[in-house]
Design an enzyme around this catalytic site. Structure first.
Site, PDB file in Angstrom:
ATOM      1  N   ASP A 162       0.862  -1.177   0.000  1.00  0.00           N
ATOM      2  CA  ASP A 162       0.000   0.000   0.000  1.00  0.00           C
ATOM      3  C   ASP A 162       0.902   1.231   0.000  1.00  0.00           C
ATOM      4  O   ASP A 162       1.630   1.472   0.977  1.00  0.00           O
ATOM      5  CB  ASP A 162      -0.889  -0.027   1.239  1.00  0.00           C
ATOM      6  N   TYR A 168      -7.949  15.535  -6.902  1.00  0.00           N
ATOM      7  CA  TYR A 168      -7.066  14.884  -7.875  1.00  0.00           C
ATOM      8  C   TYR A 168      -6.087  15.885  -8.487  1.00  0.00           C
ATOM      9  O   TYR A 168      -4.879  15.628  -8.566  1.00  0.00           O
ATOM     10  CB  TYR A 168      -7.926  14.238  -8.965  1.00  0.00           C
TER      11      TYR A 168
END
Length: 250
Positions: free
Chosen positions: A68, A158
């Site tokens: 991760d 984003y």
């Protein structure tokens, strides 16, 4: 004829199980590199299967490894495993990313933080390990996005994360220069990967009007830019953002 030969090199590609990451794994492998195909499953199983499928399509040695990118220690274990198996890490491609679109008015702090944690902090975590472990003369390529430069509606999280990656890349390129490690960004436009296909069709058609080449990009076209930046041909390019967007700049 000038070719790209990465024989004897080892590359880590984060988010290598699908989309642009999978394509980068295959391109780097086709040039002779051994590839660590990173994925993160979140207990679903499908990403591991996709990562294994990606590895099976690579032409050289691979290591499929779950990490991760939001977890600094998990990333460290991936680097350690790569060095143990292949002897060194020469190339790092930061591709892992997620998208969670909402307008600022409707975006709660969890949606904001999820994208920042993966798309920006995740890049930092990988780059921090890369700064210590990548070989002299190595390559780091970070994925930013056209969204960082245009600012699409509903993508504040984003776009902010991807703009942050550009700034991080410029700083790291200076810090790594004395070891002749280059650090660059690739900024894709709209590419119809799994993520790209989440864009509604009517929105895609409007986007096409802004692209001089009149089409969306292919994953291989983005991966080729990554391959170039990872090669000896790009040895004097660092701190830069290479736009792969069909000419879409406004």
């Amino acid at each position: 004829m000038i070719g790209i030969d990465l024989s004897g090199k080892t590359a880590i590609v984060t988010g290598g199980s699908q989309g642009l990451g999978a394509c980068c794994c295959q391109r780097l492998s086709s040039a002779g590199a051994s590839v660590i195909v990173n994925y993160f499953d979140e207990g679903r199983g499908i990403n591991r299967k996709n990562a294994e499928d990606t590895a099976s399509k690579c032409e050289n040695k691979t290591l499929v490894f779950e990490a991760d990118v939001r977890d600094h220690d998990s990333v460290g274990r991936m680097f350690d495993a790569g060095v143990e198996k292949f002897g060194a890490i020469d190339i790092v491609v930061n591709n892992a990313g997620i998208i969670r679109d909402k307008t600022i008015k409707k975006m709660d702090k969890e949606v904001w933080q999820d994208v920042i944690d993966t798309n920006l902090t995740g890049v930092f975590n990988v780059c921090r390990h890369a700064a210590a472990m990548v070989s002299d003369g190595g390559r780091i390529v970070n994925f930013t996005s056209i969204a960082a430069f245009i600012g699409f509606f509903g993508q504040s999280n984003y776009a902010a994360a991807k703009a942050g990656v550009v700034a991080l890349t410029k700083v790291l390129s200076r810090e790594m220069a004395k070891r002749q490690v280059t650090v660059n960004c690739v900024a894709p436009g709209v590419v119809l990967t799994e993520m790209g296909r989440t864009i509604p069709e009517e929105v895609r058609q409007e986007m096409l009007k802004s692209i001089p080449l009149g089409r969306f990009g292919e994953p291989e076209e983005v991966a080729d830019a990554v391959l170039f930046l990872c090669s000896e041909l790009a040895g004097y390019i660092t701190g830069q953002t290479i736009h792969v967007n069909g000419g879409w700049y406004s």
